[in-house]
Scaffold this motif. Structure first.
Motif, short mmCIF file in Angstrom:
data_model
loop_
_atom_site.label_atom_id
_atom_site.label_comp_id
_atom_site.label_asym_id
_atom_site.label_seq_id
_atom_site.Cartn_x
_atom_site.Cartn_y
_atom_site.Cartn_z
N GLY A 104 117.93 18.33 73.94
CA GLY A 104 117.68 19.22 75.08
C GLY A 104 118.92 19.37 75.94
O GLY A 104 119.26 20.48 76.38
N LEU A 105 119.60 18.28 76.22
CA LEU A 105 120.83 18.35 77.01
C LEU A 105 121.94 19.09 76.25
O LEU A 105 122.75 19.80 76.86
N LEU A 106 121.94 18.94 74.93
CA LEU A 106 122.93 19.66 74.13
C LEU A 106 122.72 21.17 74.18
O LEU A 106 123.67 21.94 73.97
N GLN A 107 121.49 21.62 74.47
CA GLN A 107 121.25 23.05 74.66
C GLN A 107 122.12 23.57 75.81
O GLN A 107 122.72 24.64 75.72
N PHE A 108 122.16 22.79 76.90
CA PHE A 108 122.99 23.19 78.05
C PHE A 108 124.47 23.14 77.68
O PHE A 108 125.25 24.03 78.03
N VAL A 109 124.86 22.10 76.98
CA VAL A 109 126.27 21.95 76.59
C VAL A 109 126.70 23.13 75.72
O VAL A 109 127.78 23.71 75.93
N THR A 110 125.88 23.50 74.73
CA THR A 110 126.26 24.61 73.87
C THR A 110 126.28 25.93 74.63
O THR A 110 127.11 26.80 74.34
N THR A 111 125.38 26.10 75.61
CA THR A 111 125.41 27.32 76.42
C THR A 111 126.73 27.44 77.16
O THR A 111 127.37 28.50 77.15
N PHE A 112 127.16 26.36 77.79
CA PHE A 112 128.44 26.38 78.50
C PHE A 112 129.62 26.53 77.54
O PHE A 112 130.59 27.23 77.85
N ALA A 113 129.54 25.91 76.38
CA ALA A 113 130.62 26.02 75.41
C ALA A 113 130.76 27.45 74.89
O ALA A 113 131.88 27.97 74.76
N LEU A 143 115.90 27.69 68.31
CA LEU A 143 114.66 27.72 67.54
C LEU A 143 114.42 26.39 66.84
O LEU A 143 113.28 25.89 66.80
N LEU A 144 115.47 25.79 66.31
CA LEU A 144 115.35 24.48 65.68
C LEU A 144 114.86 23.45 66.70
O LEU A 144 113.98 22.64 66.40
#
Length: 125
Positions: free
Chosen positions: A76-85, A48-49
């Motif tokens: 935006g790329l960190l969204q993918f990283v956090t999903t995988f993490a 949301l942020l």
């Protein structure tokens, strides 16, 4: 439906309900939820942020970090990283904490079902 020589008998609906009402099952659900709900809320707030920054503060997302790399692109790329993490963390937590408890509960339920199942004589062909 018959059970084969290696298939344990299926528990009855009453046995499933009893297992669901057991302290072990309630503890298993509480443990799973104590991990899943905070992670879900945390990721939702983080997502949301990102959306709010993109929608209402494009100048922040357009900050250049170097060359054509912007803060928005990195976030935006960190969204993918956090999903995988989060996925990795949940799988690790599940393998280490939830799966052994669930296996013990399943084995107990199968033992109870085997004890309650009527014996069927082996038929030689």
């Amino acid at each position: 439906m018959s059970t084969g020589p290696h298939t344990p008998p299926a528990p009855t609906p009453a046995q499933f309900r009893a297992a669901q009402d057991s302290p072990e099952f309630r503890e298993l659900r509480r443990t799973q939820r104590s991990f899943a709900f905070p992670m879900t809320v945390t990721f939702f707030v983080w997502y949301l942020l990102f959306v709010i920054l993109g929608a209402f503060f494009p100048q922040v997302m357009a900050v250049r970090l170097g060359g054509n790399i912007t803060l928005g692109l990195v976030l935006g790329l960190l969204q993918f990283v956090t999903t995988f993490a989060i996925t990795f963390a949940y799988v690790r937590f599940s393998n280490r904490v939830l799966d052994p408890r669930a296996a013990a509960l399943r084995e107990r339920l199968e033992r109870e079902a085997a004890g309650a199942a009527p014996e069927t004589p082996e038929v030689a062909l």
